[in-house]
Design a protein around this motif. Structure first.
Motif, short mmCIF file in Angstrom:
data_model
loop_
_atom_site.label_atom_id
_atom_site.label_comp_id
_atom_site.label_asym_id
_atom_site.label_seq_id
_atom_site.Cartn_x
_atom_site.Cartn_y
_atom_site.Cartn_z
N UNK A 13 32.93 18.42 23.20
CA UNK A 13 33.68 17.37 23.73
C UNK A 13 34.85 17.74 24.79
N UNK A 14 34.63 17.43 25.79
CA UNK A 14 35.62 17.89 26.93
C UNK A 14 37.11 17.39 26.72
N UNK A 15 37.97 17.90 26.85
CA UNK A 15 39.28 17.34 26.85
C UNK A 15 40.48 18.13 27.52
N UNK A 16 41.65 17.78 27.13
CA UNK A 16 42.97 18.65 28.02
C UNK A 16 43.68 18.96 27.05
N UNK A 17 44.05 20.18 27.07
CA UNK A 17 45.01 20.96 26.04
C UNK A 17 46.54 19.90 26.24
N UNK A 18 47.23 19.36 25.15
CA UNK A 18 47.96 18.65 25.08
C UNK A 18 49.20 19.42 24.66
N UNK A 19 48.80 20.20 23.41
CA UNK A 19 50.04 21.04 22.91
C UNK A 19 49.47 22.26 22.46
N UNK A 20 50.30 23.35 22.52
CA UNK A 20 49.97 24.59 21.78
C UNK A 20 51.13 25.33 21.23
N UNK A 21 50.69 25.42 19.59
CA UNK A 21 51.74 26.04 18.89
C UNK A 21 51.08 27.52 18.40
N UNK B 132 46.96 30.32 16.27
CA UNK B 132 47.40 29.18 17.08
C UNK B 132 46.82 27.85 17.06
N UNK B 133 47.74 26.74 16.95
CA UNK B 133 47.38 25.52 16.87
C UNK B 133 47.14 24.83 18.05
N UNK B 134 45.87 24.58 18.49
CA UNK B 134 45.56 23.76 19.78
C UNK B 134 45.54 22.25 19.47
N UNK B 135 45.98 21.34 20.47
CA UNK B 135 45.92 19.94 20.23
C UNK B 135 45.27 19.86 21.59
N UNK B 136 43.99 19.05 21.46
CA UNK B 136 43.17 18.67 22.72
C UNK B 136 43.12 17.10 22.75
N UNK B 137 43.56 16.53 23.80
CA UNK B 137 43.19 15.34 23.94
C UNK B 137 41.85 14.97 24.62
N UNK B 138 41.00 14.03 23.90
CA UNK B 138 39.64 13.90 24.52
C UNK B 138 39.53 12.53 25.20
N UNK B 139 40.47 11.69 24.77
CA UNK B 139 40.53 10.16 25.33
C UNK B 139 42.08 9.68 25.37
N UNK C 97 44.38 29.72 26.87
CA UNK C 97 45.01 28.46 26.49
C UNK C 97 46.46 27.92 27.07
N UNK C 98 46.49 26.93 27.64
CA UNK C 98 47.95 26.67 28.01
C UNK C 98 47.87 24.92 28.04
N UNK C 99 48.81 24.40 27.98
CA UNK C 99 49.01 22.80 28.04
C UNK C 99 48.44 22.52 29.62
N UNK C 100 47.62 21.68 29.71
CA UNK C 100 47.10 21.14 30.78
C UNK C 100 45.77 21.57 31.13
N UNK C 101 45.27 22.65 30.41
CA UNK C 101 44.09 23.35 30.82
C UNK C 101 42.93 22.44 30.15
N UNK C 102 41.94 22.34 30.96
CA UNK C 102 40.61 21.68 30.62
C UNK C 102 39.86 22.55 29.67
N UNK C 103 39.38 22.10 28.30
CA UNK C 103 38.76 22.91 27.53
C UNK C 103 37.67 21.87 26.97
N UNK C 104 36.77 22.62 26.12
CA UNK C 104 35.93 21.86 25.28
C UNK C 104 36.14 22.07 23.84
N UNK C 105 36.01 21.02 22.99
CA UNK C 105 36.24 21.13 21.57
C UNK C 105 34.93 21.25 20.96
N UNK C 106 34.23 22.25 20.61
CA UNK C 106 33.16 22.53 20.02
C UNK C 106 32.98 22.36 18.76
#
Length: 69
Positions: free
Chosen positions: A9-17, A23-30, A49-58
């Motif tokens: 699922x394609x999304x955008x990294x919202x937060x990186x902890x 590292x906890x990665x929060x991805x907004x998929x919608x 991995x950085x906020x705003x980067x497009x990624x895939x949640x596999x």
């Protein structure tokens, strides 16, 4: 990208902890829908991995459970 997993699922990294090891990665998929993943710190750095980067949640799983109240 080619991958055998069926659930990518394609999304955008919202937060990186980042932590000491993981590292906890929060991805907004919608809008308002998020997937949270814990990956190694080394993997997060290697992938850039950085906020705003497009990624895939596999999602690769042999079991999916359903629950109700």
């Amino acid at each position: 990208m080619k991958i055998s997993a069926r659930n990518a699922v394609k999304g955008t990294v919202k937060q990186v902890h980042p932590g000491a090891v993981n590292t906890e990665v929060v991805i907004e998929i919608a809008s308002g829908v998020e997937v949270v993943s814990i990956i190694t710190k080394a993997s997060a750095e290697s992938l850039g991995i950085a906020e705003g980067k497009e990624v895939y949640a596999v999602i690769k799983s042999s079991d999916v459970m359903v629950a109700v109240d």
